[in-house]
Scaffold this motif. Sequence first.
Motif, PDB file in Angstrom:
ATOM      1  N   ARG A 138       5.094  -3.956   2.854  1.00 29.61           N
ATOM      2  CA  ARG A 138       6.136  -2.864   2.369  1.00 29.61           C
ATOM      3  C   ARG A 138       5.124  -1.845   1.996  1.00 29.61           C
ATOM      4  NH1 ARG A 138      11.312  -5.321  -0.978  1.00 29.61           N
ATOM      5  NH2 ARG A 138      11.237  -7.646   0.377  1.00 29.61           N
ATOM      6  N   ILE A 139       5.369  -1.008   3.176  1.00 30.65           N
ATOM      7  CA  ILE A 139       5.040   0.583   2.449  1.00 30.65           C
ATOM      8  C   ILE A 139       5.158   1.285   1.671  1.00 30.65           C
ATOM      9  CG2 ILE A 139       3.195   2.247   3.893  1.00 30.65           C
ATOM     10  CD1 ILE A 139       2.834   0.528   6.135  1.00 30.65           C
ATOM     11  N   ILE A 140       4.848   1.807   0.809  1.00 33.80           N
ATOM     12  CA  ILE A 140       5.763   2.707  -0.040  1.00 33.80           C
ATOM     13  C   ILE A 140       5.762   3.745   0.119  1.00 33.80           C
ATOM     14  CG2 ILE A 140       5.499   3.924  -3.038  1.00 33.80           C
ATOM     15  CD1 ILE A 140       3.709   1.363  -3.548  1.00 33.80           C
ATOM     16  N   PRO A 151       0.713  -1.368  -0.239  1.00 35.70           N
ATOM     17  CA  PRO A 151      -0.216  -0.315  -0.045  1.00 35.70           C
ATOM     18  C   PRO A 151       1.044   1.211   0.313  1.00 35.70           C
ATOM     19  CG  PRO A 151       0.126  -0.722   1.813  1.00 35.70           C
ATOM     20  CD  PRO A 151       0.741  -1.651   1.589  1.00 35.70           C
ATOM     21  N   CYS A 152       0.471   2.619  -0.210  1.00 36.53           N
ATOM     22  CA  CYS A 152       0.980   3.361  -0.559  1.00 36.53           C
ATOM     23  C   CYS A 152       0.932   4.270   1.466  1.00 36.53           C
ATOM     24  CB  CYS A 152       0.605   4.461  -1.538  1.00 36.53           C
ATOM     25  SG  CYS A 152       1.642   5.785  -1.410  1.00 36.53           S
ATOM     26  N   ARG A 153       2.027   4.801   1.623  1.00 31.48           N
ATOM     27  CA  ARG A 153       1.268   5.751   2.840  1.00 31.48           C
ATOM     28  C   ARG A 153       0.290   6.636   2.979  1.00 31.48           C
ATOM     29  NH1 ARG A 153       3.090  10.170   4.502  1.00 31.48           N
ATOM     30  NH2 ARG A 153       5.176  10.477   3.130  1.00 31.48           N
ATOM     31  N   THR A 154      -0.115   7.152   2.056  1.00 36.39           N
ATOM     32  CA  THR A 154      -1.288   7.959   1.550  1.00 36.39           C
ATOM     33  C   THR A 154      -2.041   8.524   1.135  1.00 36.39           C
ATOM     34  OG1 THR A 154       0.578   9.552   0.128  1.00 36.39           O
ATOM     35  CG2 THR A 154       1.153   9.716   2.155  1.00 36.39           C
ATOM     36  N   ASP A 155      -2.780   7.288   0.991  1.00 40.36           N
ATOM     37  CA  ASP A 155      -3.333   6.484  -0.531  1.00 40.36           C
ATOM     38  C   ASP A 155      -4.883   6.445   0.038  1.00 40.36           C
ATOM     39  OD1 ASP A 155      -5.803   4.869  -2.001  1.00 40.36           O
ATOM     40  OD2 ASP A 155      -4.214   3.904  -2.707  1.00 40.36           O
TER      41      ASP A 155
END
Length: 336
Positions: free
Chosen positions: A304-306, A279-283
């Motif tokens: 693993r967080i983008i 996932p992205c941290r700011t999605d």
Amino acid sequence: MHPQYYEAGDTLLQSGTVLPGVRLAYAVHGTLNAARDNGIVYPSHYAGTHDDNAWNIGPGRALDPEKYCIIVPNLLGNGVSTSPSCPPPGMASMDFPAVTMLDNIRLQHRLVTEVLGITRLALVTGHSMGAQQAFHWGALYPDMVERIAPFCGSARTSRHNFLFLEGIKAALTADAAWAGGHYAAPPVTGLRAFARVYAGWAWSQAWFRERLDMQVLGLPSLEAFLTHAWEPHFLSKDANDLLAMLSTWQGADISANTHYDGDFHQALAAIKAKAIVMPCRTDLYFPPEDSEIEVARMPDAELRIIPSIWGHMAGGGLNPADATFIDTALIDLLAR
């Protein structure tokens, strides 16, 4: 790249409706090896086609066509595979039936096994709705899929995500020109409204706070961002196609089938594939918290967080640092 077509014929959908004359469009990068064990499935995302995945495929990358046979199937409803805008003969656009994620994965499975002769996949990966398809592949065919790498997506559409989609759907269908799907010309006002509501969700608050629309895209104002960087994409799409894919997205759930009868935790636990979930941290609509819950229930999964402020668009290949992060994870996963 011009797609190939799998003529799947009359297809029984999860709803019980038969969709006649189904055509699944797909692209292939690379060739199968003699053992037919180097196949990778990389499905399309919302409002995208096989061409939108090309940024992540190439020599020297994890998805290297000199090593792997990368199959990129197009979602039903995306305007390339059978869709409201290109329905079977005799079917009107507005009569296109509801299609689920299960329907798409079953069709892709037929392509992979019956046409390409693959019995085991090295990897299924994807962005957004493509990530949702990767989760579905892992849950529905656990003995066939060796690895999955979903990025900026989820194993089921959250209640919050569902509401976001209701908002953009309402913006489109409020245009009188949409005419309940019976439009003779594109409902431009509704498509513009759809795009404008969507724009605030695809990118993060921090992305706008840092004025990356101006610094990276070189646009002078938020209005220019909307009219030059966002609206044209959706104005190029068919309204009923957008709504068909949206319906598939809203219903996405790896346990919404007779395999698992709604038991989401059981479905996650059934995924045997080695997994890196990104996932992205700011999605704003596929947040890391949802991925943490999913990974905790999967037998062999890593989170693993983008670390990006690009929001959901971190998975779109636009920011080189995010693209490198995803590529590195794919290299690590394929080495396992």
